[in-house]
Design a protein around this motif. Structure first.
Motif, PDB file in Angstrom:
ATOM      1  N   PHE A 198       5.758   3.905   0.355  1.00 35.64           N
ATOM      2  CA  PHE A 198       5.280   2.616   0.352  1.00 35.64           C
ATOM      3  C   PHE A 198       5.051   1.853   1.449  1.00 35.64           C
ATOM      4  N   TRP A 199       3.964   1.136   1.814  1.00 34.87           N
ATOM      5  CA  TRP A 199       3.984   0.125   3.192  1.00 34.87           C
ATOM      6  C   TRP A 199       4.623  -0.781   2.575  1.00 34.87           C
ATOM      7  N   TYR A 200       5.689  -1.424   3.275  1.00 39.46           N
ATOM      8  CA  TYR A 200       6.156  -2.901   2.759  1.00 39.46           C
ATOM      9  C   TYR A 200       5.888  -3.743   4.028  1.00 39.46           C
ATOM     10  N   GLY A 218       0.900  -1.263   0.016  1.00 37.78           N
ATOM     11  CA  GLY A 218       0.016  -0.058   0.072  1.00 37.78           C
ATOM     12  C   GLY A 218       1.012   1.237   0.137  1.00 37.78           C
ATOM     13  N   THR A 219       0.245   2.305   0.210  1.00 37.07           N
ATOM     14  CA  THR A 219       0.945   3.620   0.096  1.00 37.07           C
ATOM     15  C   THR A 219       0.186   4.523   1.100  1.00 37.07           C
ATOM     16  N   HIS A 220       1.239   5.642   1.596  1.00 43.92           N
ATOM     17  CA  HIS A 220       0.385   6.709   2.314  1.00 43.92           C
ATOM     18  C   HIS A 220       1.409   8.189   2.061  1.00 43.92           C
ATOM     19  N   THR A 221       0.998   9.146   2.399  1.00 49.27           N
ATOM     20  CA  THR A 221       1.704  10.349   2.409  1.00 49.27           C
ATOM     21  C   THR A 221       2.239  10.763   3.240  1.00 49.27           C
ATOM     22  N   PHE A 222       3.800  11.245   3.013  1.00 49.57           N
ATOM     23  CA  PHE A 222       4.708  11.561   3.996  1.00 49.57           C
ATOM     24  C   PHE A 222       4.907  13.036   3.683  1.00 49.57           C
ATOM     25  N   THR A 223       4.818  13.903   4.770  1.00 53.67           N
ATOM     26  CA  THR A 223       5.152  15.462   4.416  1.00 53.67           C
ATOM     27  C   THR A 223       6.233  15.995   5.111  1.00 53.67           C
TER      28      THR A 223
END
Length: 178
Positions: A168-170, A154-159
Motif C-alpha cells: 500500500f502507498w501511504y 494506492g497500491t503497487h506490486t513488490f516482488t
C-alpha cells in the motif's frame, strides 16, 4: 537507556557494514516466514549489497540514519527526495523508503524516534507530502503509520523471487501546522 539518531555516511566502512547487517536481519525477520528462504536471501544479497548501500548513502537526495540504543545501532531509516525517490508519485515530496528495527526491538515503541526524525526532516525541507510503501499484511507497521496520520492512497506490486505481493502507498500531508 540512551537513544540517539545518527546519520550514516558512505565513507564510514564500519557503519556501512552494520547497516547491511541490520537491513538484512530485519528484512529477513519480517518477510522470511512468508517467502522461500532462497528468494529472501537473493533479495537481501542484491538490495543490501555493500556497493548498493554506498551508492545510496552517497546520493545527495537521500539520507539514512541509525537509531542507536546505548551507542549500539538497532535500526535505521532511509529518506529520499527528488530523483532519489523510488517512484515519482507526488510533487514536492519526501519518501520514507525504509524504517527498520532489529526484531528483538519490535513492539518497544522505539520506531517512534525514527518517525519523529523523519517528520522533522520533512518540515525542515519544506515538503508538502511524505509517502511510503508498506506490505498489505504488515498490520503492525500499518497501524504505526496510521497513528502518525498516514492514509492509504494506492497500491503497487513488490516482488520477492517468484512472489508478487501488494504494498500500500501511504501518504501524509505536511501542512504548516504539522
Amino acid at each position: 537507556m540512551k537513544v540517539e539518531i545518527k546519520r550514516v555516511m558512505a565513507t564510514n566502512t564500519k557503519d556501512v557494514a552494520v547497516l547491511q547487517q541490520i537491513a538484512t536481519k530485519s528484512f529477513t525477520a519480517m518477510f522470511g516466514p512468508y517467502h522461500e528462504p532462497q528468494a529472501v536471501k537473493a533479495y537481501t544479497d542484491e538490495a543490501y549489497a555493500l556497493t548498493i548501500l554506498r551508492t545510496e548513502l552517497s546520493n545527495p537526495d537521500s539520507r539514512t540514519y541509525f537509531l542507536k540504543l546505548d551507542g549500539r545501532p538497532i535500526g535505521y531509516m532511509k529518506l529520499n527526495w527528488r530523483a532519489a525517490q523510488t517512484d515519482q508519485l507526488f510533487d514536492n515530496a519526501m519518501q520514507l523508503q525504509r524504517i527498520y528495527l532489529l526484531p528483538e526491538y519490535w513492539d518497544q515503541h522505539l520506531g517512534s524516534q525514527l518517525m519523529e526524525k523523519a517528520l522533522d526532516e520533512a518540515r525542515q525541507t519544506g515538503v508538502a507530502t511524505v509517502w511510503l510503501g508498506v506490505w498489505e499484511h504488515n498490520e503492525r507497521a500499518r497501524h504505526f503509520y496510521e497513528r502518525y496520520g498516514f492514509k492509504k492512497a494506492g497500491t503497487h506490486t513488490f516482488t520477492i523471487g517468484p512472489d508478487q505481493q501488494t504494498d500500500f502507498w501511504y501518504v501524509r500531508s505536511m501542512m504548516p501546522a504539522d
